[in-house]
Design a protein around this motif. Structure first.
Motif, PDB file in Angstrom:
ATOM      1  N   ALA A 143      14.870   3.496  11.123  1.00 42.57           N
ATOM      2  CA  ALA A 143      16.145   3.158  10.490  1.00 42.57           C
ATOM      3  C   ALA A 143      16.185   1.665  10.135  1.00 42.57           C
ATOM      4  CB  ALA A 143      17.316   3.530  11.397  1.00 42.57           C
ATOM      5  N   LEU A 144      15.643   0.825  11.002  1.00 43.53           N
ATOM      6  CA  LEU A 144      15.581  -0.605  10.702  1.00 43.53           C
ATOM      7  C   LEU A 144      14.609  -0.859   9.547  1.00 43.53           C
ATOM      8  CD1 LEU A 144      16.368  -3.511  11.200  1.00 43.53           C
ATOM      9  CD2 LEU A 144      14.650  -3.581  13.038  1.00 43.53           C
ATOM     10  N   VAL A 145      13.457  -0.223   9.569  1.00 38.93           N
ATOM     11  CA  VAL A 145      12.500  -0.357   8.468  1.00 38.93           C
ATOM     12  C   VAL A 145      13.179   0.042   7.161  1.00 38.93           C
ATOM     13  CG1 VAL A 145      10.375   0.611   7.467  1.00 38.93           C
ATOM     14  CG2 VAL A 145      10.421  -0.106   9.871  1.00 38.93           C
ATOM     15  N   ALA A 146      13.942   1.135   7.188  1.00 38.74           N
ATOM     16  CA  ALA A 146      14.627   1.627   5.991  1.00 38.74           C
ATOM     17  C   ALA A 146      15.622   0.611   5.450  1.00 38.74           C
ATOM     18  CB  ALA A 146      15.334   2.942   6.285  1.00 38.74           C
ATOM     19  N   SER A 147      16.185  -0.210   6.327  1.00 39.64           N
ATOM     20  CA  SER A 147      17.146  -1.219   5.864  1.00 39.64           C
ATOM     21  C   SER A 147      16.449  -2.418   5.220  1.00 39.64           C
ATOM     22  CB  SER A 147      18.027  -1.682   7.025  1.00 39.64           C
ATOM     23  OG  SER A 147      17.311  -2.526   7.910  1.00 39.64           O
ATOM     24  N   VAL A 148      15.138  -2.532   5.398  1.00 44.76           N
ATOM     25  CA  VAL A 148      14.377  -3.670   4.879  1.00 44.76           C
ATOM     26  C   VAL A 148      13.587  -3.311   3.630  1.00 44.76           C
ATOM     27  CG1 VAL A 148      12.542  -5.321   5.451  1.00 44.76           C
ATOM     28  CG2 VAL A 148      14.213  -4.700   7.189  1.00 44.76           C
ATOM     29  N   VAL A 149      13.043  -2.110   3.585  1.00 46.58           N
ATOM     30  CA  VAL A 149      12.158  -1.732   2.466  1.00 46.58           C
ATOM     31  C   VAL A 149      12.952  -1.051   1.353  1.00 46.58           C
ATOM     32  CG1 VAL A 149      10.205  -1.459   4.036  1.00 46.58           C
ATOM     33  CG2 VAL A 149      11.527   0.541   3.377  1.00 46.58           C
ATOM     34  N   PRO A 150      12.443  -1.089   0.127  1.00 45.37           N
ATOM     35  CA  PRO A 150      13.102  -0.360  -0.971  1.00 45.37           C
ATOM     36  C   PRO A 150      13.135   1.138  -0.687  1.00 45.37           C
ATOM     37  CG  PRO A 150      11.479  -1.912  -1.835  1.00 45.37           C
ATOM     38  CD  PRO A 150      11.292  -1.877  -0.344  1.00 45.37           C
ATOM     39  N   ALA A 151      14.198   1.777  -1.115  1.00 47.25           N
ATOM     40  CA  ALA A 151      14.373   3.215  -0.862  1.00 47.25           C
ATOM     41  C   ALA A 151      13.198   4.035  -1.384  1.00 47.25           C
ATOM     42  CB  ALA A 151      15.678   3.699  -1.489  1.00 47.25           C
ATOM     43  N   GLY A 152      12.631   3.652  -2.507  1.00 43.59           N
ATOM     44  CA  GLY A 152      11.510   4.390  -3.078  1.00 43.59           C
ATOM     45  C   GLY A 152      10.290   4.410  -2.173  1.00 43.59           C
ATOM     46  N   ASN A 153      10.047   3.309  -1.464  1.00 42.91           N
ATOM     47  CA  ASN A 153       8.920   3.259  -0.531  1.00 42.91           C
ATOM     48  C   ASN A 153       9.106   4.262   0.595  1.00 42.91           C
ATOM     49  OD1 ASN A 153       8.422   1.028  -2.154  1.00 42.91           O
ATOM     50  ND2 ASN A 153       7.814  -0.282  -0.452  1.00 42.91           N
ATOM     51  N   LEU A 154      10.331   4.332   1.099  1.00 47.20           N
ATOM     52  CA  LEU A 154      10.616   5.265   2.182  1.00 47.20           C
ATOM     53  C   LEU A 154      10.555   6.707   1.687  1.00 47.20           C
ATOM     54  CD1 LEU A 154      11.275   5.157   5.186  1.00 47.20           C
ATOM     55  CD2 LEU A 154      13.672   5.393   4.570  1.00 47.20           C
ATOM     56  N   GLU A 155      11.008   6.951   0.480  1.00 46.87           N
ATOM     57  CA  GLU A 155      10.950   8.301  -0.078  1.00 46.87           C
ATOM     58  C   GLU A 155       9.511   8.777  -0.246  1.00 46.87           C
ATOM     59  OE1 GLU A 155      13.238  10.681  -0.563  1.00 46.87           O
ATOM     60  OE2 GLU A 155      14.539   9.270   0.478  1.00 46.87           O
ATOM     61  N   LYS A 156       8.609   7.880  -0.617  1.00 45.09           N
ATOM     62  CA  LYS A 156       7.190   8.252  -0.730  1.00 45.09           C
ATOM     63  C   LYS A 156       6.627   8.645   0.625  1.00 45.09           C
ATOM     64  CE  LYS A 156       6.205   5.306  -4.689  1.00 45.09           C
ATOM     65  NZ  LYS A 156       5.501   4.087  -5.139  1.00 45.09           N
TER      66      LYS A 156
END
Length: 134
Positions: A95-108
Motif C-alpha cells: 500500500a505504501l509502494v502504491a502511494s509512491v509509484v505511478p498507478a500504471g506500474n502497479l497495474e502491470k
C-alpha cells in the motif's frame, strides 16, 4: 520520499518500536515480490522508490513461480514473523509502494500475478479510494 521517510512510514504502519524491524519487513516483502515478478516489471515498480528500497526488488532472482501461500511463507521466514503478520505486513508495504509509484506500474504488477495474489492489493484498494481496478 527518501529512504528514512519510507522506512519510517512502514515503521509507523506496522507499529514497530525499532527502525530495523521496519527495514526487515521492507526487505522481506520486496525481495519476495521481486522474486515473483519478471525483471522488467520489478525494475519498473522499483524505479520511483528510494534507491535503498528499490534494490530489494531489482536484486532478486526474478521470474520464479510460486503461489501466494508460498509468497507468505517466504516473507514470514525472511522477516521472522508468523504467516498472518507476513500477510498484513505485505499488504501495508505494498500500500505504501502504491502511494509512491505511478498507478500504471502497479497495474502491470497486478496483471502479471495470478488471482490468488489479489489479497496483496486489499489495502491498496482502501488506501487509494479504489485507484486500482479489480
Amino acid at each position: 520520499m527518501n529512504y528514512k521517510e519510507f522506512v519510517g512510514e512502514v515503521q509507523h504502519r506496522l507499529e514497530y518500536a525499532q527502525f530495523g524491524q521496519a527495514v526487515r519487513a521492507c526487505r522481506a516483502v520486496l525481495t519476495t515480490l521481486g522474486e515473483r515478478l519478471q525483471e522488467g516489471e520489478a525494475t519498473d515498480l522499483a524505479s520511483p522508490l528510494p534507491m535503498e528500497i528499490d534494490h530489494y526488488l531489482v536484486a532478486a532472482d526474478h521470474g520464479q513461480r510460486f503461489d501466494y501461500q508460498e509468497f507468505l511463507e517466504r516473507v514470514s521466514k525472511r522477516e521472522g514473523v508468523d504467516r498472518s503478520d507476513a500477510n498484513y505486513h505485505t499488504q501495508e508495504v505494498l500500500a505504501l509502494v502504491a502511494s509512491v509509484v505511478p498507478a500504471g506500474n502497479l497495474e502491470k504488477v497486478r496483471a502479471q500475478l495470478p488471482d490468488d495474489y489479489e489479497q496483496l492489493f486489499e489495502l491498496v484498494e482502501t488506501a487509494d479510494g479504489g485507484r486500482t481496478s479489480q
